[in-house]
Design a protein around this motif. Sequence first.
Motif, PDB file in Angstrom:
ATOM      1  N   ASP A 127       0.827  -1.215   0.000  1.00  0.00           N
ATOM      2  CA  ASP A 127       0.000   0.000   0.000  1.00  0.00           C
ATOM      3  C   ASP A 127       0.860   1.263   0.000  1.00  0.00           C
ATOM      4  O   ASP A 127       0.554   2.238  -0.678  1.00  0.00           O
ATOM      5  CB  ASP A 127      -0.937   0.007   1.222  1.00  0.00           C
ATOM      6  N   PHE A 128       1.936   1.222   0.770  1.00  0.00           N
ATOM      7  CA  PHE A 128       2.835   2.385   0.817  1.00  0.00           C
ATOM      8  C   PHE A 128       3.457   2.613  -0.560  1.00  0.00           C
ATOM      9  O   PHE A 128       3.495   3.721  -1.072  1.00  0.00           O
ATOM     10  CB  PHE A 128       3.931   2.157   1.861  1.00  0.00           C
ATOM     11  N   ARG A 129       3.906   1.519  -1.170  1.00  0.00           N
ATOM     12  CA  ARG A 129       4.518   1.613  -2.492  1.00  0.00           C
ATOM     13  C   ARG A 129       3.538   2.190  -3.518  1.00  0.00           C
ATOM     14  O   ARG A 129       3.922   2.904  -4.434  1.00  0.00           O
ATOM     15  CB  ARG A 129       4.972   0.220  -2.934  1.00  0.00           C
ATOM     16  N   ASN A 130       2.267   1.860  -3.350  1.00  0.00           N
ATOM     17  CA  ASN A 130       1.257   2.373  -4.285  1.00  0.00           C
ATOM     18  C   ASN A 130       0.741   3.758  -3.913  1.00  0.00           C
ATOM     19  O   ASN A 130      -0.223   4.231  -4.476  1.00  0.00           O
ATOM     20  CB  ASN A 130       0.085   1.393  -4.395  1.00  0.00           C
ATOM     21  N   GLY A 131       1.389   4.354  -2.918  1.00  0.00           N
ATOM     22  CA  GLY A 131       1.065   5.739  -2.600  1.00  0.00           C
ATOM     23  C   GLY A 131      -0.153   5.935  -1.716  1.00  0.00           C
ATOM     24  O   GLY A 131      -0.702   7.036  -1.650  1.00  0.00           O
ATOM     25  N   ALA A 132      -0.596   4.878  -1.018  1.00  0.00           N
ATOM     26  CA  ALA A 132      -1.793   4.996  -0.179  1.00  0.00           C
ATOM     27  C   ALA A 132      -1.527   5.878   1.043  1.00  0.00           C
ATOM     28  O   ALA A 132      -2.454   6.330   1.699  1.00  0.00           O
ATOM     29  CB  ALA A 132      -2.253   3.615   0.281  1.00  0.00           C
ATOM     30  N   CYS A 133      -0.269   6.108   1.334  1.00  0.00           N
ATOM     31  CA  CYS A 133       0.064   6.839   2.545  1.00  0.00           C
ATOM     32  C   CYS A 133       1.384   7.556   2.327  1.00  0.00           C
ATOM     33  O   CYS A 133       2.232   7.077   1.571  1.00  0.00           O
ATOM     34  CB  CYS A 133       0.176   5.824   3.677  1.00  0.00           C
ATOM     35  N   ARG A 134       1.549   8.706   2.996  1.00  0.00           N
ATOM     36  CA  ARG A 134       2.735   9.504   2.730  1.00  0.00           C
ATOM     37  C   ARG A 134       3.958   9.106   3.563  1.00  0.00           C
ATOM     38  O   ARG A 134       5.084   9.220   3.106  1.00  0.00           O
ATOM     39  CB  ARG A 134       2.400  10.978   2.961  1.00  0.00           C
ATOM     40  N   ASN A 135       3.716   8.668   4.805  1.00  0.00           N
ATOM     41  CA  ASN A 135       4.852   8.398   5.697  1.00  0.00           C
ATOM     42  C   ASN A 135       4.837   6.965   6.221  1.00  0.00           C
ATOM     43  O   ASN A 135       3.779   6.427   6.530  1.00  0.00           O
ATOM     44  CB  ASN A 135       4.808   9.367   6.882  1.00  0.00           C
ATOM     45  N   LEU A 136       6.032   6.397   6.326  1.00  0.00           N
ATOM     46  CA  LEU A 136       6.143   5.031   6.835  1.00  0.00           C
ATOM     47  C   LEU A 136       7.193   5.004   7.939  1.00  0.00           C
ATOM     48  O   LEU A 136       8.329   5.429   7.733  1.00  0.00           O
ATOM     49  CB  LEU A 136       6.576   4.095   5.707  1.00  0.00           C
ATOM     50  N   VAL A 137       6.781   4.537   9.122  1.00  0.00           N
ATOM     51  CA  VAL A 137       7.726   4.407  10.237  1.00  0.00           C
ATOM     52  C   VAL A 137       8.147   2.948  10.305  1.00  0.00           C
ATOM     53  O   VAL A 137       7.289   2.059  10.240  1.00  0.00           O
ATOM     54  CB  VAL A 137       7.053   4.803  11.579  1.00  0.00           C
ATOM     55  N   CYS A 138       9.449   2.685  10.435  1.00  0.00           N
ATOM     56  CA  CYS A 138       9.851   1.280  10.465  1.00  0.00           C
ATOM     57  C   CYS A 138      11.165   1.033  11.171  1.00  0.00           C
ATOM     58  O   CYS A 138      11.892   1.975  11.493  1.00  0.00           O
ATOM     59  CB  CYS A 138       9.920   0.731   9.050  1.00  0.00           C
ATOM     60  N   THR A 139      11.450  -0.249  11.411  1.00  0.00           N
ATOM     61  CA  THR A 139      12.742  -0.662  11.955  1.00  0.00           C
ATOM     62  C   THR A 139      13.631  -1.048  10.773  1.00  0.00           C
ATOM     63  O   THR A 139      13.207  -1.000   9.624  1.00  0.00           O
ATOM     64  CB  THR A 139      12.577  -1.900  12.869  1.00  0.00           C
ATOM     65  N   ASP A 140      14.837  -1.510  11.089  1.00  0.00           N
ATOM     66  CA  ASP A 140      15.795  -1.819  10.023  1.00  0.00           C
ATOM     67  C   ASP A 140      15.424  -2.993   9.149  1.00  0.00           C
ATOM     68  O   ASP A 140      16.033  -3.220   8.127  1.00  0.00           O
ATOM     69  CB  ASP A 140      17.178  -2.064  10.617  1.00  0.00           C
ATOM     70  N   LEU A 141      14.436  -3.734   9.555  1.00  0.00           N
ATOM     71  CA  LEU A 141      14.027  -4.875   8.756  1.00  0.00           C
ATOM     72  C   LEU A 141      13.718  -4.416   7.332  1.00  0.00           C
ATOM     73  O   LEU A 141      13.808  -5.170   6.372  1.00  0.00           O
ATOM     74  CB  LEU A 141      12.770  -5.491   9.389  1.00  0.00           C
ATOM     75  N   PHE A 142      13.379  -3.167   7.221  1.00  0.00           N
ATOM     76  CA  PHE A 142      12.876  -2.659   5.958  1.00  0.00           C
ATOM     77  C   PHE A 142      13.944  -2.070   5.051  1.00  0.00           C
ATOM     78  O   PHE A 142      13.645  -1.588   3.978  1.00  0.00           O
ATOM     79  CB  PHE A 142      11.854  -1.581   6.309  1.00  0.00           C
ATOM     80  N   THR A 143      15.209  -2.113   5.513  1.00  0.00           N
ATOM     81  CA  THR A 143      16.194  -1.321   4.781  1.00  0.00           C
ATOM     82  C   THR A 143      16.699  -1.950   3.496  1.00  0.00           C
ATOM     83  O   THR A 143      17.140  -1.256   2.603  1.00  0.00           O
ATOM     84  CB  THR A 143      17.428  -1.047   5.657  1.00  0.00           C
ATOM     85  N   ARG A 144      16.696  -3.280   3.405  1.00  0.00           N
ATOM     86  CA  ARG A 144      17.355  -3.864   2.241  1.00  0.00           C
ATOM     87  C   ARG A 144      16.443  -4.008   1.030  1.00  0.00           C
ATOM     88  O   ARG A 144      15.320  -4.406   1.140  1.00  0.00           O
ATOM     89  CB  ARG A 144      17.926  -5.226   2.605  1.00  0.00           C
ATOM     90  N   GLY A 145      17.009  -3.678  -0.119  1.00  0.00           N
ATOM     91  CA  GLY A 145      16.297  -3.917  -1.364  1.00  0.00           C
ATOM     92  C   GLY A 145      15.052  -3.089  -1.531  1.00  0.00           C
ATOM     93  O   GLY A 145      14.184  -3.415  -2.320  1.00  0.00           O
ATOM     94  N   ILE A 146      14.931  -2.004  -0.772  1.00  0.00           N
ATOM     95  CA  ILE A 146      13.725  -1.205  -0.987  1.00  0.00           C
ATOM     96  C   ILE A 146      14.022  -0.159  -2.043  1.00  0.00           C
ATOM     97  O   ILE A 146      15.058   0.495  -1.998  1.00  0.00           O
ATOM     98  CB  ILE A 146      13.189  -0.541   0.294  1.00  0.00           C
TER      99      ILE A 146
END
Length: 362
Positions: free
Chosen positions: A270-289
């Motif tokens: 959903d974030f990738r498709n622009g459903a929301c402007r901000n995403l809060v996350c931990t480092d799990l999300f850092t690779r290959g994004i």
Amino acid sequence: MGIYEKGFERPSPIQEESIPIALTGSDILARAKNGTGKTAAFCIPALEKIDQDNNVIQVVILVPTRELALQTSQVCKELGKHLQIQVMVTTGGTSLKDDIMRLYQPVHLLVGTPGRILDLAKKGVCILKNCSMLIMDEADKLLSPEFQPSIEQLIHFLPANRQILMFSATFPVTVKDFKDRYLKKPYVINLMDELTLKGITQYYAFVEERQKVHCLNTLFSKLQINQSIIFCNSVNRVELLAKKITELGYSCFYIHAKMLQDHRNRVFHDFRNGACRNLVCTDLFTRGIDIQAVNVVINFDFPKNSETYLHRVGRSGRFGHLGLAVNLITYEDRFNLYRIEQELGTEIKQIPPHIDQAIYCR
């Protein structure tokens, strides 16, 4: 014209590096992922070097699978559409007789799998004594036990002054051994660590822990955020911050390692498709994004090491991205900030009162 009609406007990094070197006649060992334009990186110089008036096989492109052979020959045909270059594809599992008949007609460029080409060379129908260029795509797979003996035999059919180009996503020992034996002073290209801070302006704001949320609120009101990713160092802090941001009236998703995988996938999607402007996350999300629309990364909590910093801030893969990274630094973070700057050879400046939009907005 072939390049233009395929819609290529400027070379990708792998093309920019390999094409001029390949044209000089040097051997190349290039490491690059799929999706970086590597097929054209070797097809363009191959087509460029073929003399279309000389009806002999001048280039062989080896690939590990039938599908890749068909796809690669298709790219050669499209790029060479306005040249009188004859491209032939040959793989196991198809009629040998048809291939033999085809080889009685002119072929300049042969694309195929190793076993079949070796078979045709041994039968004396595929003449490789004038083949001055051998290209190995997915070389790591081609040098696995099932193919390697065929390739080594095949090389003996080529002239001594041949040029070899190897493209591979990984460099296992087999690739290194092969390179040492068969490549002459190869030019090595490595584009795997293409995580880079190029195009990203980095700032820090010196704050106390309790001022962080207020500082974030100020950033939201002052910056022209297309989409932002905000990093925290713990699961707990991610949830608390996401709640705070929502209370401040901004749209916000969050993602962390303790969430169920399909829930995470859905948020990411959903974030990738622009459903929301901000995403809060931990480092799990850092690779290959690689989300094209993200132009601001905020380290709400500053990371402990340079690798984490690079993965958070350096956007993966695609070139030509502008972005802004803002780091909220507490007194305890100051040594890490200095160390990370040193290790990455980069500069993180103090945040100015006004940030020019041109540096992070397309």
